[in-house]
Design a protein around this motif. Structure first.
Motif, PDB file in Angstrom:
ATOM      1  N   ASP A 268      -9.993 -96.495 -54.706  1.00  6.31           N
ATOM      2  CA  ASP A 268     -10.258 -95.504 -55.739  1.00  6.31           C
ATOM      3  C   ASP A 268     -11.598 -95.774 -56.249  1.00  6.31           C
ATOM      4  O   ASP A 268     -12.405 -94.728 -56.438  1.00  6.31           O
ATOM      5  CB  ASP A 268      -9.080 -95.380 -56.627  1.00  6.31           C
TER       6      ASP A 268
ATOM      7  N   ARG B 221     -14.338 -94.259 -53.537  1.00  6.88           N
ATOM      8  CA  ARG B 221     -14.519 -92.896 -54.086  1.00  6.88           C
ATOM      9  C   ARG B 221     -15.211 -92.529 -55.208  1.00  6.88           C
ATOM     10  O   ARG B 221     -15.969 -91.881 -54.791  1.00  6.88           O
ATOM     11  CB  ARG B 221     -13.077 -92.248 -53.968  1.00  6.88           C
ATOM     12  N   GLN B 222     -15.061 -93.281 -56.360  1.00  3.12           N
ATOM     13  CA  GLN B 222     -15.800 -93.002 -57.348  1.00  3.12           C
ATOM     14  C   GLN B 222     -17.122 -93.280 -57.320  1.00  3.12           C
ATOM     15  O   GLN B 222     -18.125 -92.660 -57.883  1.00  3.12           O
ATOM     16  CB  GLN B 222     -15.227 -93.557 -58.657  1.00  3.12           C
TER      17      GLN B 222
ATOM     18  N   LEU C 104     -18.920 -93.378 -54.631  1.00  2.00           N
ATOM     19  CA  LEU C 104     -19.185 -92.357 -53.750  1.00  2.00           C
ATOM     20  C   LEU C 104     -19.789 -91.158 -54.434  1.00  2.00           C
ATOM     21  O   LEU C 104     -20.879 -90.840 -54.118  1.00  2.00           O
ATOM     22  CB  LEU C 104     -18.133 -92.057 -52.761  1.00  2.00           C
TER      23      LEU C 104
ATOM     24  N   ASP D  91     -21.574 -88.084 -51.264  1.00  2.00           N
ATOM     25  CA  ASP D  91     -20.796 -86.880 -50.823  1.00  2.00           C
ATOM     26  C   ASP D  91     -21.364 -85.676 -50.594  1.00  2.00           C
ATOM     27  O   ASP D  91     -20.747 -84.714 -50.048  1.00  2.00           O
ATOM     28  CB  ASP D  91     -19.562 -86.898 -51.841  1.00  2.00           C
TER      29      ASP D  91
ATOM     30  N   SER E 146     -14.602 -91.228 -44.846  1.00  2.00           N
ATOM     31  CA  SER E 146     -13.167 -91.163 -45.372  1.00  2.00           C
ATOM     32  C   SER E 146     -12.536 -92.402 -45.568  1.00  2.00           C
ATOM     33  O   SER E 146     -12.996 -93.480 -44.927  1.00  2.00           O
ATOM     34  CB  SER E 146     -12.339 -90.348 -44.173  1.00  2.00           C
ATOM     35  N   PHE E 147     -11.334 -92.625 -46.325  1.00  2.00           N
ATOM     36  CA  PHE E 147     -10.728 -93.808 -46.531  1.00  2.00           C
ATOM     37  C   PHE E 147      -9.324 -93.747 -46.056  1.00  2.00           C
ATOM     38  O   PHE E 147      -8.334 -92.809 -46.169  1.00  2.00           O
ATOM     39  CB  PHE E 147     -10.859 -94.245 -47.817  1.00  2.00           C
TER      40      PHE E 147
END
Length: 404
Positions: A262, A265-266, A268, A274, A282-283
């Protein structure tokens, strides 16, 4: 017995004094003829050889198998508040040898044995500090140490921690508290490798994040340009996001921690990675061995694989098991690499020496009939120095290799 500034003499067993003549800071209980079980945690002691000759001065914790931490090898030096403040000031000055302070960035300020402060780790994230005590005996001086750190950095807030595992070994209660109640609820933002990161000083691992790999993130990213990258044990995306920013065609990150993914992604989104001008990313949530096995069964291939697993060897008794785990992990990674691909492989196990790690890679190449050509053989950032007297401080290996 009350704590006293007068050191209590403790004698070593015969022929056990040689490591301490070389200034190694750890005295285990089994090396002592007089174990000091009746002393209080934090008592200053003088270490003597079996014949009664003075060797060093330290602080005892009778509840710990690592019984004494040594800090002074000059009989004229006292262990007191002034010593801790002086050592902290020396550690700060040591970081400034490579350049002025960047107040928006992060750095390790105190690195335990390497800064002659065994049992104390301090990381700075912008204007906040994460402090970890790993020596119970040092908590006697916790208040003046924290006050000095706050003054030295004009720190907005200080999170103080001793994790459950350390507390168990040290015979103390775990702690996780804001110094003097000055708390911050939001994540602390800091800059690293031209990206903005966030750290949760309360909920993150160790002091909140990992800073030792940041120059390796940057160095390896150069090799990732135009490549399809698999980032295994990616944590919060340090390697993968740096690779994406540098021009990787795609990145797949794998980690067993959902909160860490998480955070990745934040980060990113926070940095605009992005967008259409960057490659795909991707994760995947999962165990590193299980996920590598699945990718192999699916006949997936990559142009680059990054391995940054957690510590596999916590003690010398786990060395053989750790080397087998590294061998298996790296063999699975090599199987996924196209000819000419890049392998970035790391070990943070201090018990695994650099030569043992390289020999493991040699064995992987032999078993897989692949040539591994080392491009860079790296260690931690310079704010994680190595104490020659404490080989355990030379813990981080990061090898960048081409696999033919």
């Amino acid at each position: 017995m009350s704590l006293s500034d007068n050191p209590i003499p403790l004698r070593l067993k015969p022929s056990r004094h040689f490591p301490f003549l070389a200034r190694h800071p750890w005295v285990h209980a089994h090396a002592l003829a007089e174990t000091g079980d009746s002393l209080d945690c934090g008592q200053v002691v003088d270490l003597l050889d079996f014949e009664g000759n003075w060797v060093a001065r330290g602080v005892i914790n009778p509840n710990s198998r690592l019984r004494i931490r040594l800090y002074v090898f000059d009989a004229n030096l006292a262990i007191d508040e002034a010593l801790w403040k002086s050592r902290i000031d020396d550690a700060i000055a040591r970081r400034r040898l490579v350049g002025p302070i960047d107040r928006d960035a992060a750095e390790r300020v105190v690195f335990s044995e390497s800064d002659l402060l065994s049992g104390l780790i301090v990381d700075r994230y912008a204007d906040c500090l994460g402090v970890q005590f790993t020596a119970g005996a040092l908590t006697r001086w916790q208040q003046p140490i924290l006050e000095h750190l706050r003054t030295a950095f004009s720190a907005r807030a200080i999170m103080v921690r001793m994790d459950d595992k350390t507390a168990k070994y040290e015979g103390l209660e775990a702690q996780e508290q804001w110094f003097e109640g000055v708390a911050i609820d939001e994540p602390v933002l800091y800059r690293q490798n031209e990206l903005q990161w966030a750290v949760d000083l309360r909920g993150g691992q160790k002091t909140g994040g990992y800073l030792d790999q940041r120059l390796n993130h940057q160095a390896s990213a150069v090799y990732m340009r135009g490549r399809n990258v698999l980032d295994v044990c990616c944590y919060n995306g340090g390697f993968g996001l740096a690779a994406l920013r540098e021009g990787a065609a795609s990145v797949v990150g794998i980690d067993s921690s959902a909160p860490a993914l998480d955070q990745a992604r934040q980060t990113l989104v926070r940095n605009g990675l992005d967008g259409e001008s960057f490659g795909e990313i991707s994760f995947r949530l999962g165990d590193c061995f299980d996920e590598l096995k699945k990718l192999g069964e699916q006949a997936e291939t990559f142009d680059a694989v990054i391995l940054d697993p957690p510590r596999f060897a916590g003690s010398r008794h786990q060395l053989d098991t750790a080397l087998r785990a590294y061998r298996r992990l790296n063999a699975m990674a090599v199987d996924l690499l196209s000819p000419g691909g890049v392998l970035v492989t790391c070990s943070c196990s201090g018990r695994v020496s650099r030569s043992e790690f390289l020999n493991m890679l040699l064995d992987v190449g032999r078993r897989r009939r692949r040539d591994l050509i080392v491009l860079e053989n790296r260690g931690p950032a310079p704010d994680h120095p190595i104490a020659i007297s404490c080989p355990e401080s030379d813990y981080l290996k990061c090898v960048i290799a081409q696999v033919q």
